[in-house]
Structures are given as structure tokens and as C-alpha cells.
Design a protein around this motif. Structure first.
Motif, short mmCIF file in Angstrom:
data_model
loop_
_atom_site.label_atom_id
_atom_site.label_comp_id
_atom_site.label_asym_id
_atom_site.label_seq_id
_atom_site.Cartn_x
_atom_site.Cartn_y
_atom_site.Cartn_z
N MET B 132 1.03 -1.30 -0.03
CA MET B 132 -0.03 -0.10 0.10
C MET B 132 0.92 1.18 -0.02
O MET B 132 0.45 2.41 0.05
N GLY B 148 -6.65 10.94 2.55
CA GLY B 148 -6.31 9.90 1.45
C GLY B 148 -5.32 8.83 2.26
O GLY B 148 -5.63 7.70 2.06
N GLN B 149 -4.49 9.27 2.94
CA GLN B 149 -3.46 8.58 3.77
C GLN B 149 -4.29 7.42 4.72
O GLN B 149 -4.11 6.29 5.13
N GLN B 151 -7.24 6.45 4.59
CA GLN B 151 -8.13 5.73 3.92
C GLN B 151 -7.22 4.71 3.42
O GLN B 151 -7.67 3.19 3.62
N LYS B 152 -6.07 4.61 3.10
CA LYS B 152 -5.35 3.83 2.68
C LYS B 152 -4.92 2.89 4.01
O LYS B 152 -4.95 1.55 3.76
N ILE B 155 -7.67 0.65 4.41
CA ILE B 155 -7.82 -0.38 3.61
C ILE B 155 -6.55 -1.53 3.97
O ILE B 155 -6.74 -2.73 3.98
N PRO B 171 -15.90 4.71 -0.06
CA PRO B 171 -14.41 4.93 0.50
C PRO B 171 -13.92 6.44 0.00
O PRO B 171 -12.95 6.72 0.63
N THR B 172 -14.36 6.99 -0.76
CA THR B 172 -13.86 8.27 -1.54
C THR B 172 -14.56 9.44 -1.14
O THR B 172 -14.16 10.71 -1.61
N SER B 179 -6.62 12.31 -4.44
CA SER B 179 -6.64 10.85 -3.55
C SER B 179 -7.60 9.86 -3.91
O SER B 179 -7.42 8.86 -3.57
N GLU B 182 -6.45 8.01 -6.53
CA GLU B 182 -5.42 7.18 -6.07
C GLU B 182 -6.08 5.92 -5.20
O GLU B 182 -5.50 4.57 -5.56
N ILE B 183 -6.94 5.91 -4.42
CA ILE B 183 -7.56 4.84 -3.80
C ILE B 183 -8.40 4.09 -4.85
O ILE B 183 -8.10 2.75 -4.63
#
Lengths: 246, 287
Positions: B132, B148-149, B151-152, B155, B171-172, B179, B182-183
Motif C-alpha cells: 500500500m 487519503g493516507q 483511507q489507505k 484498507i 470509500p472516497t 486521493s 489514487e484509492i
């Protein structure tokens, strides 16, 4: 005011000898200090303890935050001094001075403990002394969500103000009442948040097996044991022998 | 059998409600599918996702009828913590999914709960952090990270359990466009590389549509459309989907209305460009 007082107690992530010590060691130092603070009857000895705590704050690189916590309780310690002075009959000055100093010292040691102890490590230490994981997790989460809660409160205050709510208006009773439109949405928001957190906990298999693994555990290092022993021996000697200067 | 999720006549009613949140849902999702679920707020799509990992009916009270089978487990008889191992669930707000004080602890949490031995946890945490691209964040506190980080990390925290199905509920929606993209790319890579079945709820169709193998549109607790997005979007009468359509699809439909039919529905601007170029060439308007 309340948040500024907190600043002297909130963990500061830094690298120092004190930060690296096991929380159990620091707890021993703290308890020993508390024992000495309450049993000593010499102002000079208490002043010495104050120097010790200043030294610890220096070693722990939290001198500024430590000073801040002392400053924020300074007025209250004067209040303690005055109250004691007015109510006590024998040895007024000495007794009042002792009480005020004790209060300052307690603040000082507790502040250093919390400034240099990662709440997580503290929770781990609680776990080590037998507190069940559910409780230590609650503790960790409570601390983790403090900034989130602070932000939620600000959000609600802002939105209620933008609808014309005046928080500073009126006497004490109306001022308290003014906070009702803040508290109710806050409670609802946090209850909903807690449901979402509970969902996320469930989704990560919380409570799946009775004996879970602990990925990072605390281990007492040799330095921890040396410091612990030294502290305990010194304090025991002082308490047992009760020297003149104590 | 390749089926990972099988619903037959599934209906659900929350205990404090008169109306069905979901009504007569029939669904069969195979391994490796990339399923996009959309529909108006309160249509039942979140309810559907929560049945897949057993939060419904075990965490939320209510009556679940019909047959809901996930990876061979009967959902109504399997507790969430058993399903959690196979169904990774990611929620809308990353902040409420991260409750510990470091990213590393966050990743280890699920495995600790499953009583996985320490060396294995260490291995998986490193592996997933690398996958990730969050190795540098391991020591950070989750609340110090950007949305964004976060959510990473959320996940990653379910990926360590090696789930077979990944369910993502919007999720976004709390992320900035970059971001978000990206996700989505990351989720798509997981789907391609490991064959993880992905079920994603998303309102902004243009983000996901191109990668989707299956589109499900839910309204008022019922599945209205279910199938290949290209086939659904070619249909004449999809009024209910009107407000969800990406610009490229709208353009396709507008052109069709005035008599210009492109050979395929473009699901993204780049597909639109390709299709248009082909069409212009065919009509000898472009070399």
C-alpha cells in the motif's frame, strides 16, 4: 483555560531517556515521589524534590511544558496557602507553605509522568498489571479521540453561533443554559460516531478469540530494573530512618 | 463453484422501522468480479454491504429473511468476527475506523484479534505496508495523516487478514479528487493482482465505471439494474440513472438521440476520445 491546562499534561512525542523508560518504572518513581511528598514535613526537603522534578523535566526534554503546568496551577496553590493560613492555628506559616508546596509538587510529578509516557505504553502497562484488554483499549481510544472531540465541539459551536447563539451572554445560570444547544448535538454526534467505531471494531474481528496476540509488548530493560531498585531502596530508607532533614 | 456471494430472496427490515430496507434481493457474485453499487441515499446499498460481513443481522437488530450465503457461510448463523476474516470492510469515514495510536498498531489489530502468532503478524504488516506504499507512515499516529493516507491505512488494516472479498462503502466521499483517484486505482490493482472480489459503493460513477465489470443500481430497497455497465448504459430507458451518468456517457446518449450512434458506450473521457476518433475515421472526417 481548560485546554491550556491540558497542555502541561498531554504526551509529547520526543526522544529522551525518560521517554524510553518503561511506564512501570516511571509509575514507581511517581508513587515514590507521592509518598515522600505526603510524609515529609520539611520545606527544604520539598524544595529539593522540586529540584529533582525540574531535573527530570530537563532530562525528559519537557521543561517548557512542565513550566507551563506549574504556571497554570500557581494561582490555585496561593489560594491553598491562604485558605490554610486562615484556618490553621498552630505553625500557620509552615503548615500552609507545606500544603501549597505539596500541591505544586504533585502537579509537577504527574505532569512529567504524562508528558513523557505514551498513552499506549501506559495502557500496555495497565494490561501487564492485570487490567483486561477491553478496558485498556477503551482508555487508548478515549485519548485517541480527544482531538476529534475537540474539533467536533468547535464545529458545533461555530454552526450554532452562525445561527445567532450567544455563548457569553448573561449571568452564570444563563451562561450554563447557553451551552445546551452545544451539548445536545454533540451527544448525538458522538453517539453516532461511537456506533461507527463499534462497526469498524467488529469488522476487524474484535473479540474473535479469548486469547488474542499482543504484537508489541513491554519489556523491562536492565536500566529500568536498576532505576526501579534504586528509587525503591532510597525511598524505603528515607521512610524507615526518618532522617532529620526529612 | 465460483460464486462467493449468493443471495436468494433476501429481505431486511430494521427493528425500529416499518419499511423494508431491502426487499427480495437476488444476487450471485463470482470470484474476482469488480462490482459497483450505486443508488440514491437511503436506498439500501449500505444495508446490502453490511449483510455481506454479518454486521446485519448481528450488530444491527432486525429481521433478515431469505438465504444469504457468503463464501459458504450462512450469514444469519455466522458471527461478524468469523466473516471479518474473509470479508474486509472499509467505511466512508476513515477517521472512525482508526482508533489506535500508530499505523503499525492499526495494521496489527485485526491479526491480534484472530490470535495470529507474532512473527506472522510482523511479516504481514510489512508486506501490506509495502503493497500500500505506507511503510514510511508505520510510526505515525493515524490522526496526523491526510484523509487519503488514512483511507489507505484503513484498507491496509483489513488487507492484512488476506480477505477474499473487499467491501467498500463510499470509500472516497471524504477525499479530494486526487486521493480519491489514487484509492480507486489501488483497489483496482488489488482486484487484478490478487483476484480479490471487490464490491464498492460509489456515487461518482466516473471514478470507477471504467474498471467495473458489473453495475448494480438499487432504489427503494430493490435492485433495479444489474449487469455489464456497457449494456445497461446503452439501454433507452434508464431514467432513474440519469443523475449518475458520467459526462462521456451523457454525450453518447445525446449523440444517439440526434442520430449519431457510436459503436460503444465510452465509460471515461479517454474511452470517449478513442471511440470518437474511430468514428471520425470511419466517416472519413479524420485520417
Amino acid at each position: 483555560m481548560s485546554t491550556s491546562l491540558l497542555r502541561g499534561f498531554v504526551y509529547k512525542r520526543k526522544s529522551s531517556v525518560l521517554h524510553r523508560l518503561d511506564p512501570r518504572t516511571k509509575a514507581i518513581i511517581l508513587i515514590s515521589a507521592v509518598a515522600l511528598i505526603f510524609t515529609s514535613v520539611k520545606v527544604s526537603f520539598l524544595l529539593l524534590l522540586l529540584f529533582v522534578s525540574m531535573f527530570l523535566a530537563y532530562v525528559g526534554r519537557v521543561l517548557r511544558e512542565w513550566l507551563h503546568s506549574l504556571k497554570s496551577v500557581f494561582l490555585f496553590s496561593i489560594f491553598i496557602f491562604v485558605m490554610n493560613y486562615l484556618t490553621v492555628y498552630n505553625d500557620k506559616l509552615l503548615y500552609s507553605l507545606l500544603m501549597a508546596l505539596r500541591f505544586i509538587l504533585l502537579t509537577s510529578f504527574f505532569s512529567i509522568f504524562f508528558l513523557t509516557t505514551n498513552p499506549d505504553d501506559f495502557a500496555q502497562a495497565l494490561l501487564k498489571v492485570g487490567v483486561p484488554y477491553e478496558y485498556t483499549l477503551t482508555f487508548t481510544m478515549a485519548i485517541r479521540f480527544v482531538p476529534t472531540l475537540a474539533r467536533d465541539i468547535q464545529l458545533i459551536i461555530d454552526s450554532q453561533r452562525s445561527r445567532g447563539l450567544e455563548l457569553e451572554k448573561g449571568n452564570i445560570i444563563t451562561k450554563v443554559k447557553n451551552y445546551i444547544p452545544i451539548l445536545i448535538p454533540l451527544m448525538i454526534l458522538e453517539i453516532r460516531r461511537s456506533i461507527m467505531i463499534a462497526e469498524a471494531l467488529e469488522a476487524r474481528a474484535f473479540g474473535a478469540v479469548r486469547k488474542r496476540t499482543f504484537y508489541r509488548e513491554l519489556h523491562l530493560s536492565r536500566i529500568d530494573i536498576i532505576i526501579m531498585t534504586c528509587t525503591l531502596v532510597t525511598v524505603a530508607l528515607i521512610l524507615l530512618l526518618k532522617p532529620q532533614w526529612f | 463453484m465460483n460464486s462467493v456471494i449468493y443471495f436468494r430472496d433476501v429481505s431486511f427490515k430494521y427493528s425500529n422501522s416499518e419499511q423494508f430496507a431491502l426487499k427480495d434481493i437476488n444476487l450471485n457474485i463470482n470470484k474476482g468480479e469488480f462490482v459497483l453499487i450505486t443508488g440514491p441515499s437511503g436506498c439500501g446499498k449500505s444495508t446490502l454491504c453490511r449483510i455481506i460481513n454479518g454486521l446485519i443481522p448481528h450488530f444491527y437488530g432486525g429481521t433478515l429473511t431469505g438465504e444469504a450465503i457468503v463464501l459458504g457461510y450462512d450469514v444469519s448463523r455466522t458471527p461478524t468476527y468469523v466473516l471479518a476474516r474473509y470479508v474486509g470492510m472499509v467505511f466512508q469515514n476513515p477517521e472512525n475506523q482508526l482508533f489506535l495510536s500508530s499505523v503499525e498498531k492499526e495494521l496489527a489489530f485485526g491479526l491480534e484479534n484472530l490470535s495470529i502468532p507474532k512473527p506472522e503478524i510482523e511479516k504481514r504488516v510489512q508486506e501490506v505496508a509495502q503493497l500500500m506504499n505506507i511503510e514510511t507512515l508505520l510510526d505515525k499516529a493515524p490522526y496526523e495523516l491526510s484523509g487519503g493516507q488514512q483511507q489507505k491505512v484503513a484498507i491496509a488494516s483489513v488487507l492484512v487478514m488476506y480477505p477474499k472479498i473487499l467491501v467498500l462503502d463510499e470509500p472516497t466521499s471524504n477525499l479530494d479528487p486526487r486521493s480519491a483517484m489514487e484509492i480507486i486505482d489501488l483497489i483496482f490493482r488489488l482486484n487484478k493482482k490478487f483476484g480479490i472480489t471487490v464490491i464498492i459503493i460509489e456515487h461518482r460513477l466516473e471514478l470507477v465505471l471504467e474498471k467495473t465489470t458489473r453495475l448494480i443500481f438499487i432504489n427503494k430497497g430493490r435492485i433495479i439494474y444489474d449487469g455489464d455497465p456497457r449494456k445497461i448504459l446503452k439501454k433507452e430507458d434508464i431514467d432513474e440513472l440519469e443523475f449518475y451518468l458520467p459526462k462521456s456517457v451523457k454525450l453518447y446518449r445525446d449523440l444517439k438521440r440526434i442520430g449519431i450512434e457510436l459503436p460503444d458506450v465510452p465509460l471515461s473521457p479517454s474511452e470517449l476520445a478513442t471511440v470518437l476518433r474511430g468514428e471520425l475515421k470511419r466517416r472519413r472526417l479524420l485520417k
